[in-house]
Write a protein that holds these residues in place. Structure first.
Motif, PDB file in Angstrom:
ATOM      1  N   SER A   1     -44.068   3.102 -53.979  1.00  0.00           N
ATOM      2  CA  SER A   1     -44.024   3.463 -52.485  1.00  0.00           C
ATOM      3  C   SER A   1     -42.691   2.658 -51.957  1.00  0.00           C
ATOM      4  O   SER A   1     -42.542   2.626 -50.510  1.00  0.00           O
TER       5      SER A   1
ATOM      6  N   GLN B   1     -48.637  -2.951 -53.197  1.00  0.00           N
ATOM      7  CA  GLN B   1     -48.952  -1.573 -53.009  1.00  0.00           C
ATOM      8  C   GLN B   1     -50.124  -1.173 -53.838  1.00  0.00           C
ATOM      9  O   GLN B   1     -50.523  -2.002 -54.760  1.00  0.00           O
TER      10      GLN B   1
ATOM     11  N   ASN C   1     -51.116   2.559 -55.273  1.00  0.00           N
ATOM     12  CA  ASN C   1     -50.793   4.029 -55.535  1.00  0.00           C
ATOM     13  C   ASN C   1     -51.842   4.823 -56.155  1.00  0.00           C
ATOM     14  O   ASN C   1     -52.243   4.202 -57.324  1.00  0.00           O
TER      15      ASN C   1
ATOM     16  N   GLN D   1     -44.601   5.439 -46.954  1.00  0.00           N
ATOM     17  CA  GLN D   1     -45.665   6.141 -47.152  1.00  0.00           C
ATOM     18  C   GLN D   1     -45.120   7.383 -47.999  1.00  0.00           C
ATOM     19  O   GLN D   1     -44.576   8.222 -47.592  1.00  0.00           O
ATOM     20  N   ARG D   2     -45.829   7.442 -49.126  1.00  0.00           N
ATOM     21  CA  ARG D   2     -45.728   8.691 -50.053  1.00  0.00           C
ATOM     22  C   ARG D   2     -46.928   9.369 -50.359  1.00  0.00           C
ATOM     23  O   ARG D   2     -47.960   9.004 -49.807  1.00  0.00           O
TER      24      ARG D   2
ATOM     25  N   THR E   1     -49.681   7.319 -51.996  1.00  0.00           N
ATOM     26  CA  THR E   1     -49.746   6.184 -51.405  1.00  0.00           C
ATOM     27  C   THR E   1     -51.108   5.719 -50.637  1.00  0.00           C
ATOM     28  O   THR E   1     -51.326   6.691 -49.719  1.00  0.00           O
TER      29      THR E   1
ATOM     30  N   ALA F   1     -49.256   0.307 -48.656  1.00  0.00           N
ATOM     31  CA  ALA F   1     -48.093  -0.271 -49.165  1.00  0.00           C
ATOM     32  C   ALA F   1     -47.774  -1.159 -47.851  1.00  0.00           C
ATOM     33  O   ALA F   1     -47.407  -0.470 -47.039  1.00  0.00           O
TER      34      ALA F   1
END
Length: 324
Positions: free
Chosen positions: A220, A255, A257, A280-281, A284, A287
């Protein structure tokens, strides 16, 4: 306002450490600076994860080291994992390089950080003498890097075990094959390492399986979108052998994930001295661009992870159950 408070708190923390160096660790200090919300599981194996720390005491390395000592005491942790990039900018020259003292021994000098350090190599370590970091294992009581990749099995209660496999992801990283800067990473057969990894995972009856490498498969942070090549190689192996967690560094942040339709938790601990941006993904769970480290506790049924920053604050907690 938050940013200003964060900066002021960091300055005060840094000043306090500088004014009292060398820090004398006594029981009263541990109680005064106890990390709130940091707990462990009953009958557990406890360890810390720190990465990308070797900045010779600069940035927030000393502050993170101080909180690492407090956390080791508070959790009665068994060992420390280093996710690589142990010495910046260009690794070490030999086992007698002054960086061993100025970037490691004199920084992590608290009595509870003198537990075993299980280490992997990062890309910056290859810019120097990577073999010297392996050879330092014979010189140091706590530095554990017996080979470029290795494994260790830890005991839990009731004759159960945790298998931890420590990889050298540098020769596996596809982009390094064409980068002159990292030519030294290519002097070994990565397929030999992958075959060894398969054997380690397939041959273990450990209740928990954890793999550690320098490069993340999901990020992320700065390198979002640049992990696909390594992911294509390693992720099928992790999934096939029911690995529970993959732990990496490389990104200078903290992080967690969790890719969709996968049971493998992906933790990143690369905030050992400085921090870079995150975003932010879709995968995620947490992070943060902060200096810090991770605290992990494992028993027969559960794994917990706490992200701790350089101010001694638990920024995130999560738990993973064995069957999920």
């Amino acid at each position: 306002m938050f940013k200003l408070s964060f900066i002021m708190a960091a300055i005060l923390c840094s000043s306090a450490l500088s004014a009292n160096e060398p820090v004398v660790y006594k029981d009263a200090l541990y109680q005064q600076q106890k990390i709130a919300r940091l707990t462990t599981l009953p009958n557990s194996l406890n360890f810390m994860v720190i990465g990308d720390w070797g900045h010779n005491g600069h940035f927030y390395q000393k502050e993170v080291a101080h909180q690492l000592e407090i956390a080791m005491y508070q959790t009665d942790a068994d060992f420390i994992v280093s996710t690589g990039d142990n010495f910046y900018p260009n690794g070490v020259a030999s086992v007698n390089d002054p960086l061993w003292q100025s970037a490691f021994e004199n920084i992590y000098h608290g009595p509870h950080t003198f537990e075993d350090w299980y280490v992997v190599l990062g890309n910056h370590d290859y810019l120097g003498n990577a073999q010297a970091q392996i050879d330092y294992t014979a010189k140091s009581q706590r530095w554990q890097l017996p080979a470029r990749y290795y494994s260790k099995t830890f005991a839990l209660e009731n004759n159960e075990h945790v298998l931890m496999v420590f990889l050298d992801t540098n020769p596996i990283q596809p982009e390094y094959k064409t980068r002159e800067k990292y030519r030294s990473t290519q002097g070994q057969s990565y397929q030999t390492q992958l075959d060894w990894l398969e054997t380690q995972l397939a041959g273990s009856n450990a209740k928990w399986k954890i793999v550690v490498g320098h490069h993340p498969l999901y990020s992320s942070g700065k390198r979002f979108g640049r992990n696909q090549g390594l992911r294509d190689i390693l992720e099928p192996i992790l999934e096939r052998h029911n690995v529970h967690a993959y732990i990496a560094g490389h990104e200078h942040d903290l992080q967690y994930n969790q890719p969709k339709n996968s049971k493998v938790a992906h933790f990143v601990s690369g905030g050992g001295s400085e921090a870079r941006f995150v975003k932010q993904r879709e995968f995620t769970r947490y992070a943060e661009a902060t200096p810090g480290f991770l605290s992990i506790s494992i028993n027969g049924e559960t794994l917990t992870m706490s992200a701790i920053n350089h101010l001694g604050e638990v920024r995130f907690n999560t738990e993973k159950h064995l069957d999920k």
